[in-house]
Design an enzyme around this catalytic site. Structure first.
Site, PDB file in Angstrom:
ATOM      1  N   GLU A  30      -8.594  -2.585 -10.438  1.00 13.10           N
ATOM      2  CA  GLU A  30     -10.023  -2.496 -10.770  1.00 13.10           C
ATOM      3  C   GLU A  30     -10.362  -2.927 -12.201  1.00 13.10           C
ATOM      4  O   GLU A  30     -11.394  -3.552 -12.435  1.00 13.10           O
ATOM      5  CB  GLU A  30     -10.546  -1.074 -10.513  1.00 13.10           C
ATOM      6  CG  GLU A  30     -10.629  -0.695  -9.034  1.00 13.10           C
ATOM      7  CD  GLU A  30      -9.354  -0.076  -8.492  1.00 13.10           C
ATOM      8  OE1 GLU A  30      -8.302  -0.158  -9.172  1.00 13.10           O
ATOM      9  OE2 GLU A  30      -9.377   0.482  -7.386  1.00 13.10           O
ATOM     10  N   ARG A  77      -4.628   3.142  -5.517  1.00 10.36           N
ATOM     11  CA  ARG A  77      -3.465   2.276  -5.329  1.00 10.36           C
ATOM     12  C   ARG A  77      -2.381   2.547  -6.383  1.00 10.36           C
ATOM     13  O   ARG A  77      -1.199   2.519  -6.075  1.00 10.36           O
ATOM     14  CB  ARG A  77      -3.941   0.818  -5.429  1.00 10.36           C
ATOM     15  CG  ARG A  77      -2.984  -0.233  -5.003  1.00 10.36           C
ATOM     16  CD  ARG A  77      -3.672  -1.581  -5.038  1.00 10.36           C
ATOM     17  NE  ARG A  77      -4.478  -1.808  -3.854  1.00 10.36           N
ATOM     18  CZ  ARG A  77      -4.067  -2.492  -2.786  1.00 10.36           C
ATOM     19  NH1 ARG A  77      -2.879  -3.034  -2.771  1.00 10.36           N
ATOM     20  NH2 ARG A  77      -4.857  -2.661  -1.750  1.00 10.36           N
ATOM     21  N   ASP A 127     -16.036  -2.948  -9.356  1.00 12.04           N
ATOM     22  CA  ASP A 127     -14.734  -3.460  -9.769  1.00 12.04           C
ATOM     23  C   ASP A 127     -13.781  -3.735  -8.622  1.00 12.04           C
ATOM     24  O   ASP A 127     -12.568  -3.675  -8.780  1.00 12.04           O
ATOM     25  CB  ASP A 127     -14.099  -2.437 -10.716  1.00 12.04           C
ATOM     26  CG  ASP A 127     -14.105  -1.034 -10.107  1.00 12.04           C
ATOM     27  OD1 ASP A 127     -14.180  -0.929  -8.873  1.00 12.04           O
ATOM     28  OD2 ASP A 127     -14.036  -0.054 -10.873  1.00 12.04           O
ATOM     29  N   HIS A 185      -6.796   8.526  -3.367  1.00 17.70           N
ATOM     30  CA  HIS A 185      -6.477   7.290  -2.648  1.00 17.70           C
ATOM     31  C   HIS A 185      -6.010   6.162  -3.556  1.00 17.70           C
ATOM     32  O   HIS A 185      -5.583   5.133  -3.072  1.00 17.70           O
ATOM     33  CB  HIS A 185      -7.706   6.793  -1.881  1.00 17.70           C
ATOM     34  CG  HIS A 185      -8.801   6.268  -2.762  1.00 17.70           C
ATOM     35  ND1 HIS A 185      -9.685   7.088  -3.403  1.00 17.70           N
ATOM     36  CD2 HIS A 185      -9.143   5.017  -3.117  1.00 17.70           C
ATOM     37  CE1 HIS A 185     -10.524   6.369  -4.099  1.00 17.70           C
ATOM     38  NE2 HIS A 185     -10.219   5.098  -3.965  1.00 17.70           N
ATOM     39  N   HIS A 202      -8.607   9.573   2.958  1.00 14.90           N
ATOM     40  CA  HIS A 202      -8.808   8.122   3.044  1.00 14.90           C
ATOM     41  C   HIS A 202      -8.026   7.562   4.234  1.00 14.90           C
ATOM     42  O   HIS A 202      -6.967   8.087   4.588  1.00 14.90           O
ATOM     43  CB  HIS A 202      -8.274   7.505   1.744  1.00 14.90           C
ATOM     44  CG  HIS A 202      -8.931   6.234   1.347  1.00 14.90           C
ATOM     45  ND1 HIS A 202      -8.489   5.017   1.785  1.00 14.90           N
ATOM     46  CD2 HIS A 202      -9.988   5.978   0.540  1.00 14.90           C
ATOM     47  CE1 HIS A 202      -9.239   4.068   1.253  1.00 14.90           C
ATOM     48  NE2 HIS A 202     -10.164   4.627   0.497  1.00 14.90           N
ATOM     49  N   GLU A 211     -23.286  -1.812 -12.498  1.00 18.34           N
ATOM     50  CA  GLU A 211     -22.231  -0.935 -13.040  1.00 18.34           C
ATOM     51  C   GLU A 211     -21.292  -1.741 -13.953  1.00 18.34           C
ATOM     52  O   GLU A 211     -20.064  -1.707 -13.835  1.00 18.34           O
ATOM     53  CB  GLU A 211     -21.436  -0.229 -11.941  1.00 18.34           C
ATOM     54  CG  GLU A 211     -20.676   0.986 -12.415  1.00 18.34           C
ATOM     55  CD  GLU A 211     -19.844   1.636 -11.299  1.00 18.34           C
ATOM     56  OE1 GLU A 211     -18.843   1.067 -10.884  1.00 18.34           O
ATOM     57  OE2 GLU A 211     -20.243   2.723 -10.849  1.00 18.34           O
TER      58      GLU A 211
HETATM   59  N1  UDP Z   1     -17.263   9.828  -0.339  1.00 18.47           N
HETATM   60  C1  UDP Z   1     -17.746   9.921   0.963  1.00 18.47           C
HETATM   61  N2  UDP Z   1     -16.953  10.519   1.922  1.00 18.47           N
HETATM   62  C2  UDP Z   1     -15.712  11.011   1.637  1.00 18.47           C
HETATM   63  C3  UDP Z   1     -15.217  10.897   0.313  1.00 18.47           C
HETATM   64  C4  UDP Z   1     -16.009  10.281  -0.651  1.00 18.47           C
HETATM   65  O1  UDP Z   1     -18.870   9.489   1.254  1.00 18.47           O
HETATM   66  O2  UDP Z   1     -15.042  11.536   2.545  1.00 18.47           O
HETATM   67  C5  UDP Z   1     -18.104   9.167  -1.357  1.00 18.47           C
HETATM   68  C6  UDP Z   1     -18.247   9.894  -2.674  1.00 18.47           C
HETATM   69  O3  UDP Z   1     -19.349  10.772  -2.663  1.00 18.47           O
HETATM   70  C7  UDP Z   1     -18.417   8.759  -3.678  1.00 18.47           C
HETATM   71  C8  UDP Z   1     -17.683   7.604  -3.034  1.00 18.47           C
HETATM   72  O4  UDP Z   1     -17.455   7.946  -1.671  1.00 18.47           O
HETATM   73  O5  UDP Z   1     -19.776   8.372  -3.816  1.00 18.47           O
HETATM   74  C9  UDP Z   1     -16.365   7.398  -3.731  1.00 18.47           C
HETATM   75  O6  UDP Z   1     -15.610   6.503  -3.027  1.00 18.47           O
HETATM   76  P1  UDP Z   1     -14.084   6.245  -3.352  1.00 18.47           P
HETATM   77  O7  UDP Z   1     -13.455   7.496  -3.864  1.00 18.47           O
HETATM   78  O8  UDP Z   1     -13.523   5.610  -2.127  1.00 18.47           O
HETATM   79  O9  UDP Z   1     -14.135   5.099  -4.452  1.00 18.47           O
HETATM   80  P2  UDP Z   1     -14.288   5.082  -6.026  1.00 18.47           P
HETATM   81  O10 UDP Z   1     -15.520   5.815  -6.404  1.00 18.47           O
HETATM   82  O11 UDP Z   1     -13.047   5.696  -6.597  1.00 18.47           O
HETATM   83  O12 UDP Z   1     -14.377   3.628  -6.349  1.00 18.47           O
END
Ligand code: UDP
Length: 404
Positions: A133, A212, A97, A210, A243, A119
């Site tokens: 998203e 937005r 997304d 993180h 982040h 997904e």
């Molecule tokens: N993750 C990582 N390192 C970190 C924090 C998160 O590799 O320091 C991984 C986590 O295991 C997950 C993904 O990043 O698979 C999530 O990313 P994010 O939170 O940026 O995005 P979202 O999932 O909310 O789209």
């Protein structure tokens, strides 16, 4: 002639979730793969590519600090279009997304290349949450010809919107494939401070944030709540891999920099992060991917958002929405810290999001879509196990939990 599948990704979670797919496509005798990184996230993306050993065939290098969503998307439109024209793929696969996914899907559609959505079907039902998203994922659904839904409820969302059942495959989420892959590696922590925290054996609260939509006031409220929790539970350690976004850093760091039991780190490489996830006792997060990963590791998750597009673990009881209200976060977290039976009720070792075999279902669905293979049976989520009678140990080995 093998059919060519172009996979486009640009952020950390996309890279994590497409990596198992790229690997599975490489093993197909009837497909070839070409990878494009838009570079929407710069350094965090590099970390993931390194972990999975993926070097993109094309790098659009669109990152610029502080750019608007429209500047970002317009760069993706203009830089991806000639790549699609030159590579002439038979399908373009996008994930999730993000602005990368939405822009890449439209570029492919305008070039009359079939769009495949990994997904697919996640919905909060509120176009403004999460922003942007929810809009991005709905846009991709409009132009995709193959919808790879992670769960049967994601499929149900698509059916409700009039998407044809025959164009939907339920695959499980490939993030669980990625998790199984890295959990088996037991990587070392590069930051000595993290090794020290893990070495103390103290219970660990893991926090990530993180989104937005929380930039206005939510992040600061969460940071204040985490500050209060760290002071109240001085025998716990709090780790917050932060982040890179400067807005996020500006809201969070002033609240947490001076506390002895709080460690704020740089974003962690995926293997190190999943090790921390396996070692922690409670997760506070606004991340989507972490809501999917933590339930399989038996970790209760309090989600720092008002909505979620991932209801399965909420229904199973492992995930609870707490929003960004300071009092509520303190209250809900304190309850899990102090009340063993409340904790036990939230812990389950079944994962409704995947079984580690999603990428092979994705590959089969793609081969079928391109007329060179047959699909595998849909992923069916396990029936949730009853809650254990006593609090679960904080040291569940991920490989053990995921082995079944
Ligand atoms: N993750 C990582 N390192 C970190 C924090 C998160 O590799 O320091 C991984 C986590 O295991 C997950 C993904 O990043 O698979 C999530 O990313 P994010 O939170 O940026 O995005 P979202 O999932 O909310 O789209």
């Amino acid at each position: 002639m093998p059919h060519k599948v172009m996979t486009v990704y640009g952020t950390r979670p996309e890279a994590i979730k497409v990596a198992p797919v790229v690997r599975a496509l490489e093993e197909s005798p009837v497909l070839t793969t070409v990878t494009v990184s838009t570079g929407q996230h710069r350094e965090m993306l590099g970390q993931v590519q390194h972990v999975f050993g993926i070097v993109p065939d094309h790098d659009l290098d669109v990152f610029a600090a502080g750019q608007t969503l429209n500047a970002l998307m317009s760069k993706i439109f203009t830089r991806l279009d000639p790549v699609v024209a030159a590579e002439r793929p038979d399908a373009v696969l996008v994930q999730g997304d993000t602005s990368t996914a939405a822009a890449a899907a439209i570029v492919a559609f305008n070039r009359q290349v079939p769009v495949v959505h990994l997904e697919a079907g996640l919905r909060t039902g509120d176009i403004g949450s999460p922003f942007p998203e929810e809009a991005n994922r709905r846009l991709v659904s409009q132009v995709a010809g193959l919808h790879l839904a992670p769960t049967s409820s994601a499929k149900a969302n698509l059916l409700l919107e009039g998407i044809a059942a025959a164009s939907i495959a339920v695959t499980g989420n490939t993030v669980i494939d990625a998790l199984v892959h890295t959990a088996s590696q037991n990587v070392a922590m590069t930051d000595p401070a993290l090794n020290e925290v893990l070495g103390t054996g103290r219970p660990l609260l893991l926090v990530t944030m993180h989104r937005r939509e929380s930039w206005d006031s939510g992040l600061a409220a969460v940071a204040r709540a985490v500050r209060r929790l760290a002071k109240q539970f001085g025998d716990w350690s709090v780790v917050l891999p932060l982040h890179r976004n400067p807005v996020v850093r500006g809201a969070v760091l002033p609240q947490l920099a001076d506390l002895p039991n709080v460690l704020v780190t740089e974003p962690l490489p995926y293997g190190e992060f999943t090790r921390l996830l396996a070692a922690c006792r409670i997760v506070l997060t606004d991340s989507g991917g972490i809501q999917e990963e933590a339930p399989g590791l038996g970790k209760p998750v309090l989600v720092l958002r008002d909505t979620t597009e991932r209801p399965e673990a909420v229904q199973a009881g492992t995930v609870r929405l707490v929003g960004t209200d300071e009092e509520r976060i303190v209250e809900e977290t304190s309850r899990l810290v102090t009340d063993g039976s409340a904790y036990a009720r939230m812990v389950g070792a079944e994962n409704p999001y995947g079984d580690g075999r999603a990428a092979r279902r994705v590959r089969a669905a793609l081969e079928a879509h391109l007329g060179v293979g047959a699909r595998l049976p849909d992923f069916a989520a396990p029936v949730p196990a009853p809650a254990p009678a006593a609090p679960a140990s904080s040291a569940i080995a991920p490989a053990d939990v995921l082995a079944g």
